[in-house]
Design a protein around this motif. Structure first.
Motif, PDB file in Angstrom:
ATOM      1  N   ARG A 538      18.667  43.907  30.770  1.00 57.40           N
ATOM      2  CA  ARG A 538      18.384  42.483  30.546  1.00 57.40           C
ATOM      3  C   ARG A 538      18.626  41.641  31.794  1.00 57.40           C
ATOM      4  O   ARG A 538      17.865  40.720  32.092  1.00 57.40           O
ATOM      5  CB  ARG A 538      19.241  41.974  29.388  1.00 57.40           C
ATOM      6  CG  ARG A 538      18.875  40.572  28.912  1.00 57.40           C
ATOM      7  CD  ARG A 538      19.629  40.260  27.635  1.00 57.40           C
ATOM      8  NE  ARG A 538      19.286  41.210  26.582  1.00 57.40           N
ATOM      9  CZ  ARG A 538      20.150  41.706  25.697  1.00 57.40           C
ATOM     10  NH1 ARG A 538      21.431  41.358  25.749  1.00 57.40           N
ATOM     11  NH2 ARG A 538      19.748  42.559  24.778  1.00 57.40           N
ATOM     12  N   THR A 539      19.693  41.933  32.544  1.00 56.79           N
ATOM     13  CA  THR A 539      20.002  41.182  33.760  1.00 56.79           C
ATOM     14  C   THR A 539      20.480  42.144  34.837  1.00 56.79           C
ATOM     15  O   THR A 539      20.945  43.257  34.550  1.00 56.79           O
ATOM     16  CB  THR A 539      21.103  40.130  33.523  1.00 56.79           C
ATOM     17  OG1 THR A 539      22.342  40.797  33.234  1.00 56.79           O
ATOM     18  CG2 THR A 539      20.741  39.185  32.375  1.00 56.79           C
ATOM     19  N   LEU A 540      20.396  41.699  36.085  1.00 56.89           N
ATOM     20  CA  LEU A 540      20.923  42.492  37.197  1.00 56.89           C
ATOM     21  C   LEU A 540      22.418  42.716  37.020  1.00 56.89           C
ATOM     22  O   LEU A 540      22.922  43.837  37.237  1.00 56.89           O
ATOM     23  CB  LEU A 540      20.649  41.783  38.525  1.00 56.89           C
ATOM     24  CG  LEU A 540      21.280  42.413  39.766  1.00 56.89           C
ATOM     25  CD1 LEU A 540      20.697  43.796  40.029  1.00 56.89           C
ATOM     26  CD2 LEU A 540      21.107  41.495  40.971  1.00 56.89           C
ATOM     27  N   ASN A 541      23.148  41.677  36.621  1.00 57.03           N
ATOM     28  CA  ASN A 541      24.593  41.817  36.457  1.00 57.03           C
ATOM     29  C   ASN A 541      24.945  42.838  35.385  1.00 57.03           C
ATOM     30  O   ASN A 541      25.921  43.592  35.524  1.00 57.03           O
ATOM     31  CB  ASN A 541      25.225  40.462  36.124  1.00 57.03           C
ATOM     32  CG  ASN A 541      25.392  39.593  37.357  1.00 57.03           C
ATOM     33  OD1 ASN A 541      25.040  40.000  38.470  1.00 57.03           O
ATOM     34  ND2 ASN A 541      25.913  38.397  37.178  1.00 57.03           N
ATOM     35  N   ASN A 542      24.179  42.868  34.301  1.00 54.09           N
ATOM     36  CA  ASN A 542      24.430  43.874  33.266  1.00 54.09           C
ATOM     37  C   ASN A 542      24.251  45.282  33.827  1.00 54.09           C
ATOM     38  O   ASN A 542      25.063  46.180  33.562  1.00 54.09           O
ATOM     39  CB  ASN A 542      23.485  43.674  32.085  1.00 54.09           C
ATOM     40  CG  ASN A 542      23.868  42.499  31.208  1.00 54.09           C
ATOM     41  OD1 ASN A 542      24.843  41.802  31.473  1.00 54.09           O
ATOM     42  ND2 ASN A 542      23.079  42.254  30.175  1.00 54.09           N
ATOM     43  N   PHE A 543      23.167  45.496  34.573  1.00 51.12           N
ATOM     44  CA  PHE A 543      22.928  46.811  35.168  1.00 51.12           C
ATOM     45  C   PHE A 543      24.071  47.213  36.095  1.00 51.12           C
ATOM     46  O   PHE A 543      24.573  48.344  36.032  1.00 51.12           O
ATOM     47  CB  PHE A 543      21.606  46.791  35.940  1.00 51.12           C
ATOM     48  CG  PHE A 543      21.465  47.926  36.912  1.00 51.12           C
ATOM     49  CD1 PHE A 543      21.253  49.220  36.468  1.00 51.12           C
ATOM     50  CD2 PHE A 543      21.578  47.698  38.280  1.00 51.12           C
ATOM     51  CE1 PHE A 543      21.149  50.271  37.367  1.00 51.12           C
ATOM     52  CE2 PHE A 543      21.467  48.745  39.186  1.00 51.12           C
ATOM     53  CZ  PHE A 543      21.258  50.031  38.736  1.00 51.12           C
ATOM     54  N   LEU A 544      24.517  46.310  36.947  1.00 51.88           N
ATOM     55  CA  LEU A 544      25.587  46.628  37.894  1.00 51.88           C
ATOM     56  C   LEU A 544      26.893  46.915  37.168  1.00 51.88           C
ATOM     57  O   LEU A 544      27.624  47.850  37.512  1.00 51.88           O
ATOM     58  CB  LEU A 544      25.766  45.461  38.872  1.00 51.88           C
ATOM     59  CG  LEU A 544      24.588  45.180  39.808  1.00 51.88           C
ATOM     60  CD1 LEU A 544      24.797  43.856  40.531  1.00 51.88           C
ATOM     61  CD2 LEU A 544      24.396  46.314  40.801  1.00 51.88           C
ATOM     62  N   TRP A 545      27.196  46.113  36.154  1.00 54.77           N
ATOM     63  CA  TRP A 545      28.471  46.267  35.439  1.00 54.77           C
ATOM     64  C   TRP A 545      28.498  47.589  34.671  1.00 54.77           C
ATOM     65  O   TRP A 545      29.459  48.363  34.772  1.00 54.77           O
ATOM     66  CB  TRP A 545      28.673  45.083  34.498  1.00 54.77           C
ATOM     67  CG  TRP A 545      29.968  45.094  33.761  1.00 54.77           C
ATOM     68  CD1 TRP A 545      31.225  45.033  34.297  1.00 54.77           C
ATOM     69  CD2 TRP A 545      30.146  45.169  32.340  1.00 54.77           C
ATOM     70  NE1 TRP A 545      32.171  45.060  33.298  1.00 54.77           N
ATOM     71  CE2 TRP A 545      31.541  45.141  32.091  1.00 54.77           C
ATOM     72  CE3 TRP A 545      29.266  45.243  31.262  1.00 54.77           C
ATOM     73  CZ2 TRP A 545      32.068  45.191  30.803  1.00 54.77           C
ATOM     74  CZ3 TRP A 545      29.789  45.287  29.978  1.00 54.77           C
ATOM     75  CH2 TRP A 545      31.182  45.256  29.759  1.00 54.77           C
TER      76      TRP A 545
END
Length: 613
Positions: A538-545
Motif C-alpha cells: 500500500r505504501t513505501l513505508n509499509n514495504f520498508l517496515w
C-alpha cells in the motif's frame, strides 16, 4: 544566547504560537502518549499538559515534533555548528572565509562546563512514585522515563572528560522493582555506559549514575548525539546550547546540571539485574522483558517550577525521527571524513533505523577493467559496519557514486531502482551469519544476536524492471495475492510461518523450488513473502517496515536457483525474502481503541486539540 533551561524555551514557544497549553485533565496511563503521537503525526505544536491525573508536575510533549521547531530552538547556535563542521571538513575554510569563521573560537569556549556550588535543581526533593507515571502502550511493563539523560563516569578515569550522557530508557516501577528504592536502566549494546559498567564490574564496585530529566533542550539532543570518542556529551550540550553548562558538584557525588528539572541519583550494583520491560519501542514492536541493570535510588531532586518533558516511540515516523533528521543536518558533511570513500549513508527511519542502511561509495580500485564489479565499495561496506551505531545494521545496500553521480540517497525508490537494475545475486550478496544486531530487534537468533548482509552493486544496467504483474503468473499452493510494491519488487502473501527459529522453512524452499525451470518470476529481481500483501504494497513505508524488521538475513533470505560455491551463497533467479511474522518475533504495537476515542473527543469542536488533530 540559547535557552538556559526548559522554562525559557516554553515561554518563548508559547509567545510564538508554537506551544498549546492543555488545561483539561489527562491520564498519564496511555492517554497522554496517544495524544502526543497524534499531534506529532499532524505536524502540530508542542504540548504543555497542566493537569495530569495523579501528578502535580506539568508534562511537556512534542517539543521536538517538527524539524522547523527544533531548528528554531537552536537557532542561535546553528551557524556556529556549521562553522565548526566546516573547519573539520576543510581546514582551509578559515583562510578562504576568515570573517565567517571568526567567531568559532568563542563558540568553542562553550564546550567547557562551569562548576557551581548550587542550582535550582537542588531546591526540592520528591520520591519516584510522585513523578509522572507515564505508560505509552497497553502492554508496557510499567511507567517509563522516555526522555532521560543518563550520566555516568569512568571508574578508572573519573571526571567529565571521560563521562557519558546517553538516552537509555528508565523504568520507574513494575515488575520486581522495589517502589521508590529501585528503577531499571536499559541500555543497548555499543553504548558508552556499557564501558563504565564493565570497568566497575572488573573492580567489583558499584558505580554512580545520575538520571537527568529536562533542563536546557541541548542536553536532550546531546544524549542521542553520535559523538566521536573522547568528546563528552556535556561539552556538546554547551556548544549547541550557546553557553557553558553549569554543573553542581557535591562531594562524593556525580555532577548535576544546575538548571535540570529533575535528577535521580543513585548507584548501580554491577552484578545485579532484574527484568525490565516490555516496552513499546521504535521498531514498531514491543521489546520484551529481559534482565537489565538496576539503579538503587538515593535522592530525587527537582526545581520548584519543574516541567517533565516526555515523548513516545513506536513504528516510525515518530518524534525521534526528528532527532535523526536534525542530527544528520549537523553531522552529515562529516561522514566522508570519518569514512574515506563514503559519499553518503542513510539509516532508513521507516525501516526502524538500524535494520536498513543505504550507502553510496567510490569504486576506483580497477578503473581500467572492461567489466566493473564491486571492489572498493566492499572495503567501504566493512568500514561502515565497523562504525559506532552503524555496526548494528542488518541490511546494507551500497552502490557506486561513479555509476550515477546525481543519485540522491534519500530518494529511496530511486536508490532501490538503481540497485535492482544492476545487482547480480550470484555475486553481490555478502553475509555475516553470526554477529550482533540491535537489542530491540527480535528477528534474529536471540537477544543482540543475528546476521547481516551487504548488497553491493556496480556497473551497467543488467535488466529492465517490470512495472506490472505478469499476466501468466502462477503461484504454488498456499501462496497468493501478488502485489507490486516497486518496479521489480513483488509482494506475495504466504501461509502463516510455523518454522522454528534457526531452521529452514519448508514453505519457503517449496516456493523457490516451484520456479525451477520456470520463467514466471524471471523479470523480478526481488520477491518478498509476507502475511498481508495488500498492506505491504500500500505504501513505501509499509514495504520498508515489513521487509526489513521481520527478516534476519542469514535465516530468511532464499533464492530461486540458489547455490553455494566456495562458501559463497547466491542465486540465479529472484532473491526471496521471508518477511512474515515468525513465532519468535515480538508483537507489534496496536493502539487502544478506547483511548483513541478519548483523543478524538479532544480534537472535536470545542476541544483543546480542535484544528490540530
Amino acid at each position: 544566547m540559547g535557552y538556559r533551561n526548559l522554562q525559557e524555551c516554553v515561554v518563548e514557544l508559547a509567545e510564538k504560537g508554537d506551544l498549546v497549553r492543555i488545561e483539561a485533565e489527562v491520564d498519564p496511563h496511555l492517554e497522554v502518549g496517544a495524544i502526543q503521537r497524534r499531534v506529532y503525526q499532524a505536524g502540530g505544536p508542542a504540548l504543555l499538559f497542566t493537569r495530569v491525573a495523579g501528578c502535580r508536575f506539568p508534562l511537556l510533549g512534542n517539543l521536538f515534533g517538527t524539524l522547523e521547531r527544533t531548528r528554531f530552538i537552536f537557532r542561535d547556535t546553528l551557524r556556529d555548528m556549521e562553522r565548526l563542521v566546516a573547519l573539520k571538513v576543510n581546514p582551509l575554510a578559515l583562510m578562504k572565509e576568515p570573517l565567517s569563521l571568526a567567531r568559532t573560537p568563542f563558540a568553542a569556549l562553550h564546550l567547557l562546563p562551569r562548576r557551581v556550588l548550587n542550582g535550582p535543581v537542588l531546591s526540592r526533593t520528591t520520591t519516584i512514585d510522585q513523578l509522572p507515571q507515564l505508560k505509552s502502550w497497553p502492554e508496557d511493563g510499567g511507567p517509563f522515563i522516555t526522555l532521560p539523560q543518563v550520566y555516568s563516569e569512568s571508574a578508572v578515569r573519573p571526571g567529565i572528560r571521560h563521562s557519558n550522557l546517553g538516552m537509555y530508557r528508565v523504568q520507574l516501577a513494575g515488575n520486581e522493582y522495589r517502589l521508590n528504592e529501585e528503577i531499571g536502566i536499559h541500555y543497548q549494546i555499543h553504548r558508552g555506559i556499557g564501558v563504565h559498567h564493565g570497568e566497575a564490574l572488573e573492580r567489583g564496585i558499584p558505580f554512580r549514575v545520575n538520571v537527568f530529566v529536562g533542563g536546557p533542550p541541548s542536553l536532550s539532543v546531546a544524549a542521542v548525539m553520535p559523538l566521536p570518542e573522547g568528546m563528552p556529551e556535556l561539552a556538546f550540550a554547551g556548544l549547541l546550547g550557546g553557553h557553558r553548562l553549569e554543573m553542581v558538584s557535591r562531594p562524593g557525588e556525580l555532577p548535576i546540571p544546575a538548571e535540570a528539572d529533575f535528577c535521580i541519583t543513585g548507584t548501580i550494583d554491577p552484578t545485579k539485574t532484574l527484568p525490565e520491560g516490555p516496552f513499546g519501542d521504535h521498531l514498531g514492536y514491543y521489546s520484551l522483558a529481559h534482565d537489565f541493570p538496576v539503579l538503587r535510588v538515593e535522592r530525587v531532586w527537582h526545581r520548584p517550577d519543574a516541567i517533565w518533558p516526555f515523548t513516545t516511540v513506536g513504528r516510525p515516523p515518530q518524534e525521534d525521527t526528528t532527532f535523526g533528521a536534525f542530527i544528520h543536518e549537523l553531522t552529515g558533511e562529516l561522514i566522508p571524513q570519518v569514512l574515506p570513500g563514503v559519499k553518503a549513508v542513510h539509516a532508513v527511519d521507516a525501516a526502524g533505523v538500524h535494520p536498513l542502511l543505504l550507502a553510496i561509495g567510490s569504486e576506483r580500485y580497477v578503473p581500467y577493467a572492461r567489466e566493473r564489479e564491486p571492489r572498493e565499495i566492499l572495503t567501504i561496506a566493512n568500514a561502515i559496519l565497523g562504525q559506532g551505531q552503524l555496526s548494528l545494521a542488518k541490511y546494507l545496500w551500497i552502490c557506486a557514486h561513479e555509476d550515477a553521480p546525481e543519485l540522491d540517497i534519500h530518494d529511496i525508490p530511486a536508490f532501490l531502482h538503481h540497485m535492482l537494475e544492476r545487482v547480480d545475486w550470484r555475486r553481490d550478496l555478502h553475509f555475516q551469519t553470526r554477529t550482533t544486531i540491535d537489542t530491540l530487534d527480535y528477528s534474529g537468533e536471540g537477544l543482540n544476536r543475528g546476521s547481516k548482509v551487504v548488497i553491493a552493486a556496480v556497473g551497467e544496467k543488467r535488466r529492465e524492471l517490470p512495472v506490472e504483474l505478469p499476466a501468466d503468473l502462477r503461484l504454488p499452493e498456499g501462496f497468493g495475492n501478488p502485489r507490486l510494491c516497486l518496479p521489480g519488487v513483488l509482494a506475495v502473501q504466504g501461509p502463516p510461518c510455523a518454522a522454528s527459529r534457526g531452521c529452514d522453512d519448508t514453505d519457503m524452499t517449496a516456493f523457490c523450488d516451484f520456479y525451477a525451470g520456470r520463467s514466471d518470476l524471471a523479470a523480478f529481481p526481488l520477491v518478498v513473502i509476507v502475511d498481508d500483501s495488500d498492506f505491504t504494497s500500500r505504501t513505501l513505508n509499509n514495504f520498508l517496515w515489513v521487509t526489513f524488521t521481520r527478516s534476519n538475513p542469514a535465516a530468511d533470505i532464499y533464492g530461486i536457483g540458489s547455490a553455494t560455491r566456495c562458501k559463497h551463497w547466491g542465486c540465479e533467479g529472484a532473491l526471496v525474502i521471508d518477511a512474515r511474522s515468525k513465532p519468535h518475533h515480538a508483537p507489534p504495537l496496536i493502539d487502544d481503541p478506547g483511548i483513541e476515542k478519548r483523543v478524538d473527543a479532544l480534537g472535536a469542536p470545542g476541544g483543546p486539540l480542535h484544528g490540530i488533530i
